[in-house]
Design an enzyme around this catalytic site. Structure first.
Site, PDB file in Angstrom:
ATOM      1  CE  LYS A   1       0.758   1.441   4.427  1.00  0.00           C
ATOM      2  NZ  LYS A   1       1.439   2.716   4.765  1.00  0.00           N
TER       3      LYS A   1
ATOM      4  CG  ASP B   1      -0.097   0.399   8.626  1.00  0.00           C
ATOM      5  OD1 ASP B   1      -0.794   1.319   9.102  1.00  0.00           O
ATOM      6  OD2 ASP B   1       1.030   0.573   8.141  1.00  0.00           O
TER       7      ASP B   1
END
Length: 297
Positions: free
Chosen positions: A20, A145
């Site tokens: 990401k 995350d």
């Protein structure tokens, strides 16, 4: 252990663990327990690691080979599998092998994505039937995350990373470059120079581009290699840092443009000479959903 050592890869099932990038990152406060409050947009990429898993029936959870500098007890994949096993009282186990492609310590979520993939894959392989919300709650115990990757969609992120709202993003190609420097995330977040009171923004403001990565100023000051990489990449398109670095990225209209700049990185070594360190890079497109999205309801 011999069962693990003698394992052949065709016995394992491969599961993708996409990287990401943070399209922006604002630090809006700090909780009494030390965790920082943030706003960000997390974007999935069609580039990342592959987690290979083979279910076991003896309850053992093992990785097939050591990772330099990472004890097995500290390995996020092993921790994820153990947490899931304990949470569900499952008698199943697993052998786990990770093919690493996402740069470690780049702010691209590699370890967190690997852990999320383990939770999603084992929920399927062990036939546990846990819902997405329950997996997200488990993932938060492993790292801020991890919930995003289980959420499985590009997201507007708030809190410490647990407040997730889906966001639609245009199809975009990115060039991601990583200087070979080790950045301590803990040191960046504890820096006296870090601004922790950025005024909360809105999606409308994000769409105008009036946002930034609050960590970038601190990283630029402490790591000139990252600062130089940002300057070099900005010749071609607006460059930004992802997470706490060291990876930086830029958007391009098409893959051909991104690959042309990547060729300069790899072939002429122009950036390496300018940044005075080893660099690596890759091109990727944004994803709308995690490849394993359907493994959780």
């Amino acid at each position: 252990m011999a069962d693990t050592v003698n394992a052949t890869m065709h016995d394992f099932q491969p599961f993708p663990a996409p990287a990401k990038i943070n399209l922006f990152l604002h630090i809006t406060g700090r909780r009494p327990d030390g965790y920082h409050l943030m706003q960000s947009v997390f974007r999935l990429l069609d580039f990342g690691d592959t987690v290979h898993i083979r279910p076991r029936h003896d309850g053992a959870i093992c990785r097939t080979e050591p990772i330099p500098g990472v004890a097995e007890i500290d390995d996020l994949c092993i921790r994820a599998a153990t947490l899931l096993q304990q949470h569900t009282n499952s008698k199943m186990g697993a052998d786990i092998h990770v093919s690493k492609h996402t740069p470690m310590g780049g702010g691209l979520g590699g370890g967190s994505s690997d852990a999320a993939t383990v939770l999603l894959a084992l929920n399927h392989l062990w036939q546990l039937g846990l819902k997405r919300e329950e997996l997200i709650a488990l993932g938060l115990q492993l790292g801020a995350d991890v919930p995003f990757f289980i959420f499985g969609q590009n997201a507007w992120v708030e809190g410490i990373g647990e407040k997730l709202q889906p966001i639609q993003l245009p199809h975009t190609c990115y060039l991601v470059i990583t200087p070979r420097v080790h950045i301590s995330t803990a040191e960046i977040f504890s820096s006296k120079e870090l601004t922790r009171d950025t005024k909360p923004t809105t999606m409308a403001t994000f769409l105008t581009g009036m946002v930034q990565n609050d960590l970038e100023t601190v990283v630029r000051q402490q790591y000139p290699e990252v600062a130089k990489t940002l300057i070099w990449l900005s010749q071609f398109s607006k460059a930004r840092m992802s997470g706490s670095g060291a990876s930086v990225f830029a958007e391009f209209e098409n893959q051909e443009q991104a690959e042309a700049v990547l060729a300069r990185v790899k072939q002429t070594r122009e950036l390496q000479q300018y940044a005075d360190c080893e660099v690596s890079g890759f091109c990727a497109h944004g994803l709308n959903r995690h490849p394993l999205y359907t493994l959780a309801d």
